[in-house]
Design an enzyme around this catalytic site. Sequence first.
Site, PDB file in Angstrom:
ATOM      1  N   GLU A 155       9.335 -13.586 -11.782  1.00 31.85           N
ATOM      2  CA  GLU A 155       8.663 -12.359 -11.355  1.00 31.85           C
ATOM      3  C   GLU A 155       8.006 -11.620 -12.502  1.00 31.85           C
ATOM      4  OE1 GLU A 155      12.062 -10.396  -9.269  1.00 31.85           O
ATOM      5  OE2 GLU A 155      10.513  -9.840  -7.838  1.00 31.85           O
ATOM      6  N   GLU A 157      18.965 -16.102  -8.666  1.00 28.42           N
ATOM      7  CA  GLU A 157      18.492 -14.747  -8.966  1.00 28.42           C
ATOM      8  C   GLU A 157      17.947 -14.668 -10.397  1.00 28.42           C
ATOM      9  OE1 GLU A 157      17.678 -12.258  -7.380  1.00 28.42           O
ATOM     10  OE2 GLU A 157      17.761 -10.596  -8.788  1.00 28.42           O
ATOM     11  N   ARG A 210       5.153   0.411  -6.114  1.00 29.54           N
ATOM     12  CA  ARG A 210       5.119  -0.414  -4.907  1.00 29.54           C
ATOM     13  C   ARG A 210       4.223  -1.635  -5.079  1.00 29.54           C
ATOM     14  NH1 ARG A 210       6.616   2.320  -0.165  1.00 29.54           N
ATOM     15  NH2 ARG A 210       5.042   1.321   1.100  1.00 29.54           N
ATOM     16  N   ASN A 212      -1.442   1.643   5.719  1.00 32.06           N
ATOM     17  CA  ASN A 212      -0.510   0.661   5.165  1.00 32.06           C
ATOM     18  C   ASN A 212      -0.090  -0.234   6.322  1.00 32.06           C
ATOM     19  OD1 ASN A 212       1.595  -0.747   4.013  1.00 32.06           O
ATOM     20  ND2 ASN A 212       2.967   1.023   3.846  1.00 32.06           N
ATOM     21  N   GLY A 213      -0.215  -1.552   6.148  1.00 30.17           N
ATOM     22  CA  GLY A 213       0.176  -2.462   7.229  1.00 30.17           C
ATOM     23  C   GLY A 213      -0.962  -3.413   7.533  1.00 30.17           C
ATOM     24  N   LYS A 231      14.109 -13.617 -11.345  1.00 28.88           N
ATOM     25  CA  LYS A 231      13.774 -12.538 -12.289  1.00 28.88           C
ATOM     26  C   LYS A 231      12.798 -13.043 -13.345  1.00 28.88           C
ATOM     27  CE  LYS A 231      14.732  -9.730 -10.544  1.00 28.88           C
ATOM     28  NZ  LYS A 231      15.497  -9.582  -9.358  1.00 28.88           N
ATOM     29  N   HIS A 252      20.644 -35.506  -9.108  1.00 26.74           N
ATOM     30  CA  HIS A 252      19.981 -36.042  -7.910  1.00 26.74           C
ATOM     31  C   HIS A 252      18.470 -35.839  -7.949  1.00 26.74           C
ATOM     32  CE1 HIS A 252      23.796 -37.014  -6.116  1.00 26.74           C
ATOM     33  NE2 HIS A 252      24.229 -35.784  -6.385  1.00 26.74           N
ATOM     34  N   CYS A 273       0.829  -1.206   0.000  1.00 26.52           N
ATOM     35  CA  CYS A 273       0.000   0.000   0.000  1.00 26.52           C
ATOM     36  C   CYS A 273       0.861   1.252   0.000  1.00 26.52           C
ATOM     37  CB  CYS A 273      -0.860   0.039   1.259  1.00 26.52           C
ATOM     38  SG  CYS A 273      -1.910  -1.390   1.436  1.00 26.52           S
ATOM     39  N   LYS A 298       6.795  -3.668  -4.286  1.00 23.10           N
ATOM     40  CA  LYS A 298       8.209  -3.290  -4.260  1.00 23.10           C
ATOM     41  C   LYS A 298       8.762  -3.362  -2.840  1.00 23.10           C
ATOM     42  CE  LYS A 298      12.075  -1.759  -5.874  1.00 23.10           C
ATOM     43  NZ  LYS A 298      12.888  -2.761  -6.589  1.00 23.10           N
ATOM     44  N   TRP A 312      -2.796  -2.658  -1.687  1.00 21.03           N
ATOM     45  CA  TRP A 312      -2.324  -4.001  -2.048  1.00 21.03           C
ATOM     46  C   TRP A 312      -3.044  -4.946  -1.085  1.00 21.03           C
ATOM     47  CZ3 TRP A 312       0.893  -7.876   0.248  1.00 21.03           C
ATOM     48  CH2 TRP A 312       1.433  -8.793  -0.663  1.00 21.03           C
TER      49      TRP A 312
HETATM   50  C1  AGP Z   1      13.294  -8.802  -6.132  1.00 23.79           C
HETATM   51  O1  AGP Z   1      13.190  -8.631  -7.494  1.00 23.79           O
HETATM   52  C2  AGP Z   1      12.062  -8.555  -5.359  1.00 23.79           C
HETATM   53  N1  AGP Z   1      11.529  -7.279  -5.588  1.00 23.79           N
HETATM   54  C3  AGP Z   1      12.117  -8.996  -3.901  1.00 23.79           C
HETATM   55  O2  AGP Z   1      12.550 -10.317  -3.839  1.00 23.79           O
HETATM   56  C4  AGP Z   1      12.963  -8.129  -2.935  1.00 23.79           C
HETATM   57  O3  AGP Z   1      14.317  -8.296  -3.184  1.00 23.79           O
HETATM   58  C5  AGP Z   1      12.619  -8.513  -1.487  1.00 23.79           C
HETATM   59  O4  AGP Z   1      11.257  -8.237  -1.249  1.00 23.79           O
HETATM   60  C6  AGP Z   1      13.478  -7.807  -0.475  1.00 23.79           C
HETATM   61  O5  AGP Z   1      13.337  -6.426  -0.532  1.00 23.79           O
HETATM   62  P1  AGP Z   1      14.374  -5.464   0.164  1.00 23.79           P
HETATM   63  O6  AGP Z   1      15.696  -5.644  -0.521  1.00 23.79           O
HETATM   64  O7  AGP Z   1      13.806  -4.081  -0.033  1.00 23.79           O
HETATM   65  O8  AGP Z   1      14.441  -5.846   1.602  1.00 23.79           O
END
Ligand code: AGP
Length: 608
Positions: free
Chosen positions: A488, A481, A27, A99-100, A485, A504, A2, A603, A74
């Site tokens: 995501e 990673e 976000r 937010n929260g 990507k 394995h 949010c 985000k 969100w």
């Molecule tokens: C990565 O592409 C994501 N957006 C997510 O995994 C992110 O790295 C994770 O939520 C941690 O966020 P931060 O680095 O702001 O703590």
Amino acid sequence: MCGIVAAVAQRNVQEILLEGLKRLEYRGYDSAGMTVFNDGVLTRHRALGKVAALTAQLDKAALPGFSGIAHTRWATHGKPSEANAHPHHSSDQVAVVHNGIIENYEAIKESLQRSGYAFSSETDTEVIAHLLSEKLADGLSLFDATQQIVNGLGGAYALGVMCAQEPGVVVGARQGSPLVVGVGINEAFLASDPLALLPVTDRFIYLEEGDLVELREQGAIRIVDRHGNDVERPIHTFEHGDGAASKGDYRHYMLKEIFEQPTVIEAALEGRLSAQSVLIESFGPDALALFQRTRHMHIIACGTSYHAGLVARYWLERYAGVPVQVEVASEYRYRHPVVPEGTLFVTLSQSGETADTLAALRFAKTLNYVGSLAICNVPGSSLVRESDMSLMTRAGPEIGVASTKAFTTQLVALMLLTLSVSKAKNQVEYLDIIAALRTLPEVCQRVLALDSQIEILSQAFAEKHHALFLGRGAHYPIALEGALKLKEISYIHAEAYPAGELKHGPLALVDSEMPVISVAPNDDLLEKLKSNLQEVRARGGKLFVFADESVGIDVQEDIRVLTLPHVHEALAPLLYTLPLQLLSYHVAVLKGTDVDQPRNLAKSVTVE
Ligand code: AGP
């Protein structure tokens, strides 16, 4: 997550709030809304979907006024819908954005229902509006009412509230979710992120946990801490400029941020290396003494930041001789960790506001660590403020939800940590790595120049449903990673394995429909990796290999190879990240997904 924007201004706030919401779109959210004090009443518009849908409503029925609150939601409690979108009102006397998560909302809701309050949403937030309404009916001011009710709220919140009785007043509160005050000229603002307010101010107050703030006409700002004392908080000037928040000529923020990497890697190194040495004091005046006492490290993070921590384990153990444990924050915070004497607690976070990482830090402070270090991209963030030491990654604002430049600058910071600990503890300087770090921006530039070739490779993925990523050693986290990507932003199911683990189990998945992506730097595991790649070929798998120019893997019908410039073995994880980012980006563009705001993701994950 949010996003909150609020304003008490000397002009119509509708456009300020709308622009703020657009700037918080990164976000992640599913609905948006706004309440403005308009013609003597609190007037609200809400819309499911993008901020553009709210804008379309406002085009038909504007909301002019001098004070207002706005929100991107969100969903946590209740599906994405107009009824669940914020602001939430109580009898059109009170409006709330939040937010929260209010963890004890069910008990509060039952009690309010018994008192006759009717609920119009499934959210946890609506209880706040009715609680405030109750207190205002007792004759309290909005500020006093907010101060009283927050004591009974469990969980995490950043709040923006207003009421019909006090037209030029917005009250904010922060506990566990970020909230900044924008200081204007005779105007004042609130937002979840300074980026939202850059068109109206570059001066910000970062609220502390438990703070309550009141914005009034003429820019009056009053802050009260968790103990009820009036406090002055420092005003910080935002250093990155507003350009960082625009896409420029790039089609997506993510692409812009990928191409910014040579520049931000240079920034991350600036002033932290002398001609022959790493400057330990970059980590702060106490760093030398602390690193000398460090015998173990626990690195805690989430998502991409966790992957950076996994790379660092290889570096710290090999070059600094320090045993390292790396763990995702959401697991660590609920374990009963055994902390060996002399253990340094390290958190990694782009935002510095990730709820799980922050909670892990707070938990760690109750244990016997020698100290805490935050490696972070946001200077005023909670993680930085609450850690003993910090090192900024200097990536600049990252808008794309999929982290790119934040990751590579974290790796730079972690290599600086490795070199610093090695120097502090063992008196060893790795001059070859220091020299290689200086050339890294230029080598990265050469890898980014391969973009058009990677775009061609990406065509082989657009119709696929699955992909496997392989790496060995410090490149196993890079494979993780790469898979994250791809998942995501293209929504293709992707998994990563250490290449030696393939036989394995996961080898059973390999057939001619399974693309297998491997990174193959020229390191001491190369020959072993080549054997693993043969295992894939023998099962008909299609290989895509990003390889050092010297490794000699030939292009064949079932192997497509892209050669990368040679780089010092220690820095290869940084370099091999770039083509994987570009590959995911181009696959997502081909698939037509929302690259910068992928579905279901946020985000800055400020709830547990
Ligand atoms: C990565 O592409 C994501 N957006 C997510 O995994 C992110 O790295 C994770 O939520 C941690 O966020 P931060 O680095 O702001 O703590």
